[in-house]
Design an enzyme around this catalytic site. Structure first.
Site, mmCIF file in Angstrom:
data_model
loop_
_atom_site.group_PDB
_atom_site.id
_atom_site.type_symbol
_atom_site.label_atom_id
_atom_site.label_comp_id
_atom_site.label_asym_id
_atom_site.label_seq_id
_atom_site.Cartn_x
_atom_site.Cartn_y
_atom_site.Cartn_z
ATOM 1 N N GLU A 95 -5.599 4.253 -23.540
ATOM 2 C CA GLU A 95 -6.864 5.013 -23.603
ATOM 3 C C GLU A 95 -6.606 6.463 -23.980
ATOM 4 O O GLU A 95 -7.272 7.016 -24.867
ATOM 5 C CB GLU A 95 -7.555 4.916 -22.250
ATOM 6 C CG GLU A 95 -8.808 5.745 -22.097
ATOM 7 C CD GLU A 95 -9.323 5.716 -20.665
ATOM 8 O OE1 GLU A 95 -9.625 6.801 -20.124
ATOM 9 O OE2 GLU A 95 -9.420 4.614 -20.090
ATOM 10 N N GLY A 101 -18.967 2.744 -6.873
ATOM 11 C CA GLY A 101 -19.264 1.784 -5.818
ATOM 12 C C GLY A 101 -20.724 1.396 -5.785
ATOM 13 O O GLY A 101 -21.072 0.215 -5.654
ATOM 14 N N ARG A 104 -2.854 17.143 -23.516
ATOM 15 C CA ARG A 104 -3.749 17.673 -22.486
ATOM 16 C C ARG A 104 -3.084 18.830 -21.742
ATOM 17 O O ARG A 104 -3.736 19.825 -21.417
ATOM 18 C CB ARG A 104 -4.153 16.566 -21.510
ATOM 19 C CG ARG A 104 -4.947 15.457 -22.184
ATOM 20 C CD ARG A 104 -5.646 14.572 -21.179
ATOM 21 N NE ARG A 104 -6.292 13.437 -21.824
ATOM 22 C CZ ARG A 104 -7.163 12.631 -21.245
ATOM 23 N NH1 ARG A 104 -7.491 12.835 -19.969
ATOM 24 N NH2 ARG A 104 -7.700 11.619 -21.887
ATOM 25 N N SER A 114 -12.234 -1.227 -15.397
ATOM 26 C CA SER A 114 -12.462 -0.282 -16.492
ATOM 27 C C SER A 114 -13.886 -0.424 -17.010
ATOM 28 O O SER A 114 -14.455 -1.508 -17.011
ATOM 29 C CB SER A 114 -11.471 -0.535 -17.629
ATOM 30 O OG SER A 114 -11.734 0.318 -18.728
ATOM 31 N N ASN A 148 -4.817 2.708 -19.187
ATOM 32 C CA ASN A 148 -5.140 4.133 -19.173
ATOM 33 C C ASN A 148 -4.275 4.906 -20.161
ATOM 34 O O ASN A 148 -4.747 5.857 -20.798
ATOM 35 C CB ASN A 148 -4.958 4.703 -17.771
ATOM 36 C CG ASN A 148 -6.005 4.193 -16.797
ATOM 37 O OD1 ASN A 148 -6.959 3.515 -17.188
ATOM 38 N ND2 ASN A 148 -5.833 4.497 -15.520
ATOM 39 N N LYS A 173 -3.896 -2.041 -15.508
ATOM 40 C CA LYS A 173 -4.861 -0.940 -15.615
ATOM 41 C C LYS A 173 -4.145 0.385 -15.907
ATOM 42 O O LYS A 173 -4.650 1.234 -16.657
ATOM 43 C CB LYS A 173 -5.677 -0.826 -14.330
ATOM 44 C CG LYS A 173 -6.692 0.326 -14.308
ATOM 45 C CD LYS A 173 -7.689 0.228 -15.447
ATOM 46 C CE LYS A 173 -8.921 1.112 -15.242
ATOM 47 N NZ LYS A 173 -8.644 2.524 -15.008
#
Length: 466
Positions: A188, A18, A286, A127, A185, A181
């Site tokens: 990504e 922000g 992960r 992003s 991700n 988005k």
């Protein structure tokens, strides 16, 4: 009477993202009003065009004219009630922009709900991380186009650009921004894991020291493999400790974390029945990495650590070439899976996603930025109704060549106990799609045998049973 352009932006939430977005907006000569519950964060910005407010209710003093409001808060901090409270404090022609990682289904609902109350809301996927927010992020904008058009001049200024064209793009209706988005991700995750797998192959071969792996990655930046993630990986691998006695990467625990939002794309793909094998494998990698204690116990029993041994320069050069081709294949198949999910989700949820606008948004400023996207953009400009990326002629020609050495490298890794989760799953995804006669007939026969689900035959119409 035509209303003047909105030139004041309220940023609610002055954390790293922000704050940097606010600084970016100020740099583009717009006025900024900042709010955060933390007084220190409110006071960190100093600029002649910046004012902060102590309480959210203080927005009332700025409601004489419409403003743009960026909500830069975690998804769990943004509720319908909170957004309604913000709207009630604003001029009725103001636009609220959710710039956090909200779920796209929430954005769909909010666009519709707030429109019924004559409130204008946009869901925007952002992003580029902290640096992107400061210097110009990729922005995927969804909602009513009239709301976007009121703020297009702001988006175009603060977003990244490529060849003088903005990477802040209106991608579709209602929740399209956060939807795209979410897919971004997933891609990504897949590309990050793909690069990590190539690094692992080269490192465990015993033929390369870290600096040499970094140099290999740097050399690929002169090719169509160039990407933001490859560039930062080269830098990370080469980074030494302050005492120059070792490489920082070797001291980082091999336990990759993830935010809860990272699994949304996999959950969504399962709901729609769209295969994204490589993307799913990246998330699962992960999960597998997280339990180091369990991995240590299992490794102690099976002694699974081995190396790919290379004893001459020819083998070393082959390993580099095979790795380069496998990474390129992973790029292609990761984007192919993501684009397939965008196409199916856009139809099922009436998002009217414009794929060329999505790709234009990804050209610069985002985490998955890479040269390959330029080729994708040209493909979908020419063939907007292309059913699947693997059906395009230039892609097909390339994949046919890349698959051979990619298979050799994955087979070599597997035979030496080195897990290449994304790479192996991507090849299986490709193999299944090009298999004319699969094993699914036996699966359907099994389903009928124990559950009376029925099966169809290739020689006659109808539903049959054993």
């Amino acid at each position: 009477m035509k209303m003047a352009k909105i030139d004041t932006v309220v940023v609610i939430g002055l954390g790293v993202m922000g704050k940097n977005l606010a600084l970016n907006i100020l740099d583009k000569k717009f006025r900024v009003i900042g709010y955060d519950v933390n007084q220190t964060k409110r006071n960190e910005i100093s600029h002649s065009q910046y004012n902060s407010i102590k309480e959210l209710e203080d927005l009332k003093s700025y409601n004489q004219n419409p403003v743009a409001v960026f909500l830069m808060l975690p998804a769990d901090k943004i509720s319908d009630d909170y957004i309604s409270t913000v709207f009630a404090l604003l001029h009725p022609e103001s636009v609220v922009i959710d710039g956090g990682n909200s779920h796209f289904k929430d954005s769909i609902r909010r666009v519709q709900t707030f429109a019924e109350r004559n409130y204008q809301y946009l869901g925007v996927g952002i992003s580029g991380g902290a640096e992107g927010a400061l210097k110009g992020p990729s922005m995927m904008i969804g909602g009513h186009k009239t709301s976007y058009e009121k703020l297009a001049h702001i988006f175009n200024e603060i977003g990244a650009s490529f060849e003088e064209k903005s990477c802040a793009r209106y991608v579709g209706a209602s929740g399209a921004g956060h939807f795209v988005k979410m897919i971004h991700n997933g891609i990504e995750y897949a590309i990050m894991q793909s690069i990590a797998e190539i690094y692992t192959v080269l490192k465990t071969s015993g033929s390369f020291i870290p600096l040499e792996i970094s140099e290999v990655f740097q050399s690929w930046q002169d090719s169509h493999l160039d990407s933001y993630l490859l560039r930062i990986s080269a830098e990370i691998i080469a980074h030494k400790e302050q005492n120059e006695q070792g490489f920082t990467l070797d001291l980082i625990k091999d336990q990759a974390k993830h935010k809860g939002t990272g699994k949304w794309v996999s959950q969504f793909a399962f709901d729609l029945g769209v295969p994204i094998n490589g993307i799913n494998a990246a998330l699962e990698s992960r999960f597998l990495s997280s339990d180091k204690a369990l991995r240590s116990k299992i490794d102690g029993i099976y002694n699974s650590e081995k190396q790919i041994l290379q004893s001459n320069n020819e083998s070393r050069q082959s390993l580099i070439q095979w790795s380069k081709e496998l990474l390129e294949l992973n790029y292609i198949l990761s984007f192919a899976q993501g684009i397939s999910l965008i196409q199916k989700g856009s139809i099922d949820f009436n998002l009217n996603v414009q794929l060329t606008e999505v790709l234009a948004a990804w050209m610069n400023g985002c985490i998955i930025e890479c040269k390959f996207i330029s080729a994708l953009l040209e493909i979908y400009k020419k063939q907007p109704a292309l059913e699947h990326l693997l059906l395009e002629d230039s892609i097909a020609k390339n994949v046919k060549q890349l698959q051979y050495n990619s298979r050799k490298l994955v087979a070599l890794a597997i035979s030496n106990h080195i897990p290449l989760n994304v790479s192996a799953n991507n090849i299986s995804y490709f193999d299944y799609l090009k298999t004319l006669h699969s094993s699914a007939n036996l699966i359907q026969a099994q389903r009928d045998f124990f559950g009376q689900h029925g099966f169809e035959r290739i020689d006659k119409d109808g539903i049959f049973h054993f």
